[in-house]
Structures are given as structure tokens and as C-alpha cells.
Design a protein around this motif. Sequence first.
Motif, PDB file in Angstrom:
ATOM      1  N   GLU A   6       0.690  -1.312   0.117  1.00 42.67           N
ATOM      2  CA  GLU A   6      -0.267  -0.127   0.354  1.00 42.67           C
ATOM      3  C   GLU A   6       0.648   1.107  -0.240  1.00 42.67           C
ATOM      4  OE1 GLU A   6      -1.590  -3.069   2.531  1.00 42.67           O
ATOM      5  OE2 GLU A   6       0.287  -2.375   2.267  1.00 42.67           O
ATOM      6  N   SER A   7       0.149   1.786  -0.485  1.00 42.79           N
ATOM      7  CA  SER A   7       0.875   3.746  -0.238  1.00 42.79           C
ATOM      8  C   SER A   7      -0.043   4.648  -0.699  1.00 42.79           C
ATOM      9  CB  SER A   7       1.810   4.268  -1.559  1.00 42.79           C
ATOM     10  OG  SER A   7       1.075   4.188  -3.015  1.00 42.79           O
ATOM     11  N   GLY A   8       0.175   5.665  -0.328  1.00 39.44           N
ATOM     12  CA  GLY A   8      -0.810   6.951  -0.416  1.00 39.44           C
ATOM     13  C   GLY A   8      -1.271   7.972   0.687  1.00 39.44           C
ATOM     14  N   GLY A   9      -1.823   7.150   2.319  1.00 40.90           N
ATOM     15  CA  GLY A   9      -0.990   7.486   3.432  1.00 40.90           C
ATOM     16  C   GLY A   9      -0.353   8.632   3.724  1.00 40.90           C
ATOM     17  N   SER A  17      -9.408  15.105   1.077  1.00 38.72           N
ATOM     18  CA  SER A  17      -9.402  13.546   0.535  1.00 38.72           C
ATOM     19  C   SER A  17      -8.304  12.956   0.218  1.00 38.72           C
ATOM     20  CB  SER A  17      -9.826  14.261  -0.863  1.00 38.72           C
ATOM     21  OG  SER A  17     -10.408  14.632  -1.374  1.00 38.72           O
ATOM     22  N   LEU A  18      -7.599  11.786  -0.222  1.00 36.58           N
ATOM     23  CA  LEU A  18      -6.496  11.355  -0.047  1.00 36.58           C
ATOM     24  C   LEU A  18      -6.782   9.939  -0.642  1.00 36.58           C
ATOM     25  CD1 LEU A  18      -4.733  10.660   3.556  1.00 36.58           C
ATOM     26  CD2 LEU A  18      -3.964  12.109   2.004  1.00 36.58           C
ATOM     27  N   ARG A  19      -5.485   9.988  -1.403  1.00 39.27           N
ATOM     28  CA  ARG A  19      -5.868   8.599  -2.952  1.00 39.27           C
ATOM     29  C   ARG A  19      -4.948   7.778  -2.332  1.00 39.27           C
ATOM     30  NH1 ARG A  19      -4.204   7.723  -8.691  1.00 39.27           N
ATOM     31  NH2 ARG A  19      -6.039   6.465 -10.200  1.00 39.27           N
ATOM     32  N   LEU A  20      -5.487   5.986  -1.765  1.00 43.74           N
ATOM     33  CA  LEU A  20      -4.949   5.019  -1.382  1.00 43.74           C
ATOM     34  C   LEU A  20      -4.192   4.261  -2.814  1.00 43.74           C
ATOM     35  CD1 LEU A  20      -6.258   4.620   1.977  1.00 43.74           C
ATOM     36  CD2 LEU A  20      -4.003   5.801   1.596  1.00 43.74           C
ATOM     37  N   SER A  21      -3.157   3.307  -3.040  1.00 46.39           N
ATOM     38  CA  SER A  21      -2.886   2.748  -4.179  1.00 46.39           C
ATOM     39  C   SER A  21      -2.390   1.498  -3.271  1.00 46.39           C
ATOM     40  CB  SER A  21      -1.804   2.808  -4.984  1.00 46.39           C
ATOM     41  OG  SER A  21      -2.325   4.230  -5.416  1.00 46.39           O
ATOM     42  N   CYS A  22      -2.492   0.137  -3.848  1.00 50.60           N
ATOM     43  CA  CYS A  22      -2.326  -0.386  -3.681  1.00 50.60           C
ATOM     44  C   CYS A  22      -1.757  -1.780  -4.630  1.00 50.60           C
ATOM     45  CB  CYS A  22      -3.185  -1.401  -2.216  1.00 50.60           C
ATOM     46  SG  CYS A  22      -3.221  -3.588  -2.535  1.00 50.60           S
ATOM     47  N   SER A  23      -0.737  -2.174  -5.014  1.00 52.11           N
ATOM     48  CA  SER A  23       0.047  -2.963  -6.040  1.00 52.11           C
ATOM     49  C   SER A  23       0.243  -4.422  -5.474  1.00 52.11           C
ATOM     50  CB  SER A  23       1.554  -2.274  -6.469  1.00 52.11           C
ATOM     51  OG  SER A  23       2.454  -2.566  -5.345  1.00 52.11           O
ATOM     52  N   TYR A  24      -0.052  -5.076  -6.511  1.00 52.33           N
ATOM     53  CA  TYR A  24      -0.037  -6.723  -5.955  1.00 52.33           C
ATOM     54  C   TYR A  24       0.515  -7.257  -7.185  1.00 52.33           C
ATOM     55  CZ  TYR A  24      -4.898  -5.522  -7.791  1.00 52.33           C
ATOM     56  OH  TYR A  24      -5.510  -5.191  -8.779  1.00 52.33           O
ATOM     57  N   MET A  90      -5.173   2.235  10.509  1.00 53.16           N
ATOM     58  CA  MET A  90      -4.552   2.038   9.328  1.00 53.16           C
ATOM     59  C   MET A  90      -4.712   1.218   8.466  1.00 53.16           C
ATOM     60  SD  MET A  90      -1.254   1.279   8.729  1.00 53.16           S
ATOM     61  CE  MET A  90      -0.321   1.848  10.364  1.00 53.16           C
ATOM     62  N   TYR A  91      -4.602   1.743   7.022  1.00 59.70           N
ATOM     63  CA  TYR A  91      -5.437   1.393   5.760  1.00 59.70           C
ATOM     64  C   TYR A  91      -4.697   0.210   5.255  1.00 59.70           C
ATOM     65  CZ  TYR A  91      -9.529   4.282   6.172  1.00 59.70           C
ATOM     66  OH  TYR A  91     -10.081   5.295   6.467  1.00 59.70           O
ATOM     67  N   LEU A  92      -5.303  -1.343   5.057  1.00 59.78           N
ATOM     68  CA  LEU A  92      -4.791  -2.617   4.627  1.00 59.78           C
ATOM     69  C   LEU A  92      -5.586  -2.853   3.212  1.00 59.78           C
ATOM     70  CD1 LEU A  92      -4.639  -2.322   8.374  1.00 59.78           C
ATOM     71  CD2 LEU A  92      -2.978  -4.477   7.248  1.00 59.78           C
ATOM     72  N   CYS A  93      -4.996  -3.614   2.206  1.00 60.81           N
ATOM     73  CA  CYS A  93      -5.292  -3.976   1.261  1.00 60.81           C
ATOM     74  C   CYS A  93      -5.400  -5.308   1.692  1.00 60.81           C
ATOM     75  CB  CYS A  93      -5.151  -3.105  -0.070  1.00 60.81           C
ATOM     76  SG  CYS A  93      -3.075  -4.071  -0.491  1.00 60.81           S
ATOM     77  N   TYR A 112      -4.476 -12.571   1.951  1.00 61.24           N
ATOM     78  CA  TYR A 112      -3.854 -12.102   1.734  1.00 61.24           C
ATOM     79  C   TYR A 112      -3.157 -10.842   2.040  1.00 61.24           C
ATOM     80  CZ  TYR A 112      -2.862 -16.361  -1.364  1.00 61.24           C
ATOM     81  OH  TYR A 112      -2.743 -17.701  -0.898  1.00 61.24           O
ATOM     82  N   TRP A 113      -2.373 -10.005   2.861  1.00 59.06           N
ATOM     83  CA  TRP A 113      -2.729  -9.047   3.985  1.00 59.06           C
ATOM     84  C   TRP A 113      -1.219  -7.932   3.058  1.00 59.06           C
ATOM     85  CZ3 TRP A 113      -7.267  -7.062   6.048  1.00 59.06           C
ATOM     86  CH2 TRP A 113      -8.178  -8.057   6.137  1.00 59.06           C
ATOM     87  N   GLY A 114      -0.866  -6.577   3.032  1.00 57.44           N
ATOM     88  CA  GLY A 114      -0.410  -6.044   3.193  1.00 57.44           C
ATOM     89  C   GLY A 114       0.083  -5.232   4.593  1.00 57.44           C
ATOM     90  N   GLN A 115       0.543  -3.950   4.455  1.00 59.41           N
ATOM     91  CA  GLN A 115       1.330  -3.803   5.935  1.00 59.41           C
ATOM     92  C   GLN A 115       0.877  -2.684   5.823  1.00 59.41           C
ATOM     93  OE1 GLN A 115       4.154  -5.197   7.998  1.00 59.41           O
ATOM     94  NE2 GLN A 115       3.253  -7.030   5.906  1.00 59.41           N
ATOM     95  N   GLY A 116      -0.188  -2.187   5.017  1.00 58.10           N
ATOM     96  CA  GLY A 116      -1.032  -1.189   5.082  1.00 58.10           C
ATOM     97  C   GLY A 116      -0.166   0.499   5.812  1.00 58.10           C
TER      98      GLY A 116
END
Length: 122
Positions: A6-9, A17-24, A90-93, A112-116
Motif C-alpha cells: 500500500e501507499s498514499g497515506g 481527500s486522499l487516494r490510496l494505492s495497493c499494488s499486487y 491504518m488502511y490495509l488492502c 493475503y494482506w499488505g502492511q498498511g
Amino acid sequence: HVQLVESGGGSVQAGGSLRLSCSYTRRPNYVTWFRQGPGNGREGVAGIYTGGGDGYYADAVKGRFTISRDNAKNTLYLQMNNLKPEDTAMYLCAASRPYYVLGSLDSADFAYWGQGTQVTVS
């Protein structure tokens, strides 16, 4: 196995506003955003089937958050508008196993989880 990052926090004022991203590393069938505030369990925020269709949302974020994905980039997004202090977490994908429950926002359904990435709203 799927790895997620994840990124963007960040820190924003209420109403911002914010935009979060999660690459897999490998495209899963169903991907979601969860959040975990201090002292709280994981709360499902939004989920989406990578094969198409609209997202699924928790009542607390409907009308303010939008989930989307870019399959060409193997990336999941969460556009968060009109942020409130109670969105601080903390936002996690998370990604499903090959079999999945469409529309689920239950953490038990995801392997499967990201680190947040931390989001703080003041």
C-alpha cells in the motif's frame, strides 16, 4: 501467493481527500480495503471484483469513498473524499484466495494482506 504493498497515506484535515494505492504481484479475483484504528479490530471498508463491476462499501464510507482497480497495472485504489476524524486508521488492502465471497468485507475471507498505510484526519 499474492504480495500487496500500500501507499498514499498521510495526514489531512477534516473535509480533505486522499487516494490510496495497493499494488499486487498477481491479480487476485477479489480485493478489498480494510482499516484498523487504535484499539479496534479490522473493519472492512470496500471491496471489488477485479473482473468487472461496481464496488461494495461499508455504510460508514458510502458516498465518500470510491474503490477502483487498474488491471493493466495490477493496482487497487481507494479515493477518499470528505474525510472525517473517525476515518483515522491504518488502511490495509487484502486479496482473496482463488475462491471468494463476492461482496465480502469479512477479514476471515482474505488470505493475503499488505502492511498498511496510515491515514490521520484532524
